[in-house]
Write a protein that holds these residues in place. Sequence first.
Motif, PDB file in Angstrom:
ATOM      1  N   ARG A   7     -23.243 -12.503 -55.221  1.00 53.54           N
ATOM      2  CA  ARG A   7     -23.145 -13.169 -56.959  1.00 53.54           C
ATOM      3  C   ARG A   7     -23.716 -11.918 -57.934  1.00 53.54           C
ATOM      4  O   ARG A   7     -24.372 -11.558 -57.689  1.00 53.54           O
ATOM      5  CB  ARG A   7     -24.185 -14.598 -57.195  1.00 53.54           C
ATOM      6  N   ILE A  65     -17.973  -0.066 -54.447  1.00 52.20           N
ATOM      7  CA  ILE A  65     -17.583  -1.784 -53.311  1.00 52.20           C
ATOM      8  C   ILE A  65     -18.270  -0.824 -52.150  1.00 52.20           C
ATOM      9  O   ILE A  65     -19.517  -1.634 -51.730  1.00 52.20           O
ATOM     10  CB  ILE A  65     -16.732  -1.997 -53.198  1.00 52.20           C
ATOM     11  N   GLU A 115     -13.746 -30.876 -48.710  1.00 49.18           N
ATOM     12  CA  GLU A 115     -14.252 -31.178 -49.691  1.00 49.18           C
ATOM     13  C   GLU A 115     -13.770 -32.801 -49.718  1.00 49.18           C
ATOM     14  O   GLU A 115     -14.752 -32.913 -50.232  1.00 49.18           O
ATOM     15  CB  GLU A 115     -13.361 -30.814 -51.170  1.00 49.18           C
ATOM     16  N   PRO A 159     -17.828 -13.663 -57.176  1.00 45.31           N
ATOM     17  CA  PRO A 159     -17.167 -12.278 -57.198  1.00 45.31           C
ATOM     18  C   PRO A 159     -15.398 -12.176 -57.617  1.00 45.31           C
ATOM     19  O   PRO A 159     -14.947 -10.994 -57.441  1.00 45.31           O
ATOM     20  CB  PRO A 159     -17.181 -12.466 -55.884  1.00 45.31           C
ATOM     21  N   GLY A 179     -15.426  -5.125 -47.970  1.00 38.93           N
ATOM     22  CA  GLY A 179     -13.842  -4.898 -47.409  1.00 38.93           C
ATOM     23  C   GLY A 179     -13.082  -3.249 -46.843  1.00 38.93           C
ATOM     24  O   GLY A 179     -14.264  -2.674 -45.565  1.00 38.93           O
TER      25      GLY A 179
HETATM   26  P1  C2E Z   1     -14.425 -15.397 -49.396  1.00 41.72           P
HETATM   27  O1  C2E Z   1     -14.967 -14.363 -48.051  1.00 41.72           O
HETATM   28  O2  C2E Z   1     -12.811 -16.215 -48.135  1.00 41.72           O
HETATM   29  O3  C2E Z   1     -15.327 -16.714 -49.259  1.00 41.72           O
HETATM   30  C1  C2E Z   1     -14.992 -18.695 -49.440  1.00 41.72           C
HETATM   31  C2  C2E Z   1     -15.356 -18.356 -49.837  1.00 41.72           C
HETATM   32  O4  C2E Z   1     -14.186 -20.142 -51.162  1.00 41.72           O
HETATM   33  C3  C2E Z   1     -16.287 -18.986 -52.130  1.00 41.72           C
HETATM   34  O5  C2E Z   1     -16.116 -18.210 -53.006  1.00 41.72           O
HETATM   35  C4  C2E Z   1     -16.820 -19.580 -51.554  1.00 41.72           C
HETATM   36  O6  C2E Z   1     -17.411 -20.474 -52.892  1.00 41.72           O
HETATM   37  C5  C2E Z   1     -15.200 -20.734 -51.639  1.00 41.72           C
HETATM   38  N1  C2E Z   1     -15.485 -22.022 -51.422  1.00 41.72           N
HETATM   39  C6  C2E Z   1     -15.904 -22.557 -49.916  1.00 41.72           C
HETATM   40  N2  C2E Z   1     -16.097 -23.851 -49.637  1.00 41.72           N
HETATM   41  C7  C2E Z   1     -14.931 -24.197 -50.272  1.00 41.72           C
HETATM   42  C8  C2E Z   1     -14.995 -25.109 -50.830  1.00 41.72           C
HETATM   43  O7  C2E Z   1     -14.934 -26.168 -50.097  1.00 41.72           O
HETATM   44  N3  C2E Z   1     -13.592 -25.391 -52.233  1.00 41.72           N
HETATM   45  C9  C2E Z   1     -13.370 -24.411 -52.723  1.00 41.72           C
HETATM   46  N4  C2E Z   1     -12.261 -24.624 -53.982  1.00 41.72           N
HETATM   47  N5  C2E Z   1     -13.897 -23.329 -52.673  1.00 41.72           N
HETATM   48  C10 C2E Z   1     -14.824 -22.944 -51.991  1.00 41.72           C
HETATM   49  P2  C2E Z   1     -16.922 -16.603 -53.873  1.00 41.72           P
HETATM   50  O8  C2E Z   1     -18.342 -16.874 -53.552  1.00 41.72           O
HETATM   51  O9  C2E Z   1     -16.916 -17.444 -55.352  1.00 41.72           O
HETATM   52  O10 C2E Z   1     -15.925 -15.243 -53.017  1.00 41.72           O
HETATM   53  C11 C2E Z   1     -14.804 -14.908 -53.324  1.00 41.72           C
HETATM   54  C12 C2E Z   1     -14.023 -14.046 -52.347  1.00 41.72           C
HETATM   55  O11 C2E Z   1     -15.041 -12.713 -52.492  1.00 41.72           O
HETATM   56  C13 C2E Z   1     -15.105 -14.546 -51.437  1.00 41.72           C
HETATM   57  O12 C2E Z   1     -13.449 -15.001 -50.307  1.00 41.72           O
HETATM   58  C14 C2E Z   1     -14.513 -12.745 -50.339  1.00 41.72           C
HETATM   59  O13 C2E Z   1     -13.251 -12.828 -49.475  1.00 41.72           O
HETATM   60  C15 C2E Z   1     -15.681 -12.683 -51.465  1.00 41.72           C
HETATM   61  N6  C2E Z   1     -16.670 -11.568 -51.616  1.00 41.72           N
HETATM   62  C16 C2E Z   1     -17.593 -12.355 -52.058  1.00 41.72           C
HETATM   63  N7  C2E Z   1     -18.618 -11.848 -51.246  1.00 41.72           N
HETATM   64  C17 C2E Z   1     -18.793 -10.872 -51.148  1.00 41.72           C
HETATM   65  C18 C2E Z   1     -19.465  -9.237 -50.937  1.00 41.72           C
HETATM   66  O14 C2E Z   1     -20.432  -9.625 -50.636  1.00 41.72           O
HETATM   67  N8  C2E Z   1     -18.476  -8.765 -50.395  1.00 41.72           N
HETATM   68  C19 C2E Z   1     -17.092  -8.535 -50.581  1.00 41.72           C
HETATM   69  N9  C2E Z   1     -16.336  -6.860 -50.503  1.00 41.72           N
HETATM   70  N10 C2E Z   1     -16.374  -9.280 -50.470  1.00 41.72           N
HETATM   71  C20 C2E Z   1     -16.580 -10.602 -50.765  1.00 41.72           C
END
Ligand code: C2E
Length: 281
Positions: free
Chosen positions: A52, A76, A229, A63, A109
Amino acid sequence: MISNDFITAKENGARQTLNLRRALLGEQFMIYYQPVVDAKTYKVVSAEALIRWDHPELGIVTPSHFIKLAEETGLIIPIGKWVIRQICGQFVLWREKGIPLIPISINIGAQQLSQQDFTHEVRELLDYYQLDGSLLAFEISETSLMKNEHFIIESLEELKELGIKVYIDHFGNGHSSLSYLNSFRLDGIKIDRSFIHDISWKPENAVITSALIEIGHNLHINVIAEGIETVEELQYLQELNCNQLQGYLFGRPCSVQDFELVLKKGQISPIQKEMINDEKN
Ligand code: C2E
Ligand code: MG
Ligand code: MG
């Protein structure tokens, strides 16, 4: 002639890149944690680290608003290094506090995994913090596997030697997923949220999810479903014998302080949680 719009977009892009660089230097990033539970016992078996941006004006930024820019600008790489270092440091703090440690999965990544010195740096960090590699799991996308296959196979083998688990994230949502399962020795798949959503009443989603779970089981790898959910989605996945579950039903990504309470408890009852949510509504 270049239009004003183009110049503005370019200026905006440059400003946003600068802001992102400042965020890294100014330590404006933070890690949220989302629990992953065993589908039968609801024991918290691991958690996913999700970055975040604690933006000085906008507040907490997710993100989807900055990872793409970070990838385009190469930022990244340092951001990704920061995340791994942060998690290692956090393990040490938890260890000192006597909090039981569970594995944390980190999103890696494609660019990061393609770095020549990536596995070497991870090894150094584990040594420095005196941590066992089994405390880490890396979530990579199918696109990461598409590039420089030979090099990636070697890197994944090195990570395996360190005891680090490797999962394919957003599984089913990329290209030629199945061939990758053959070429790379992966520990598990994370089924993309888009298939889990409405699984209990959307036949297309149910068919795909059921097939993905069966593939995982036949390959003897861990199957994690994301984005659960509702209790209906939970029950459906339990009937399909999915191994592990992650989603808002078990807890949204939360700050380290809130996550420590989850760690101390060690288990999450989704039914009770729904009742608690109901009371708040
Ligand atoms: P991801 O790795 O597939 O992470 C899961 C995402 O789904 C997270 O969104 C999480 O908040 C969300 N999520 C989990 N459970 C639910 C649910 O029940 N319903 C819904 N609607 N959403 C849910 P977030 O945190 O916004 O992250 C989005 C993407 O950003 C991640 O998908 C990942 O691909 C990327 N990301 C996050 N942190 C990092 C990081 O440290 N480095 C890199 N390279 N990418 C990151
Ligand atoms: Mg992930
Ligand atoms: Mg995911």
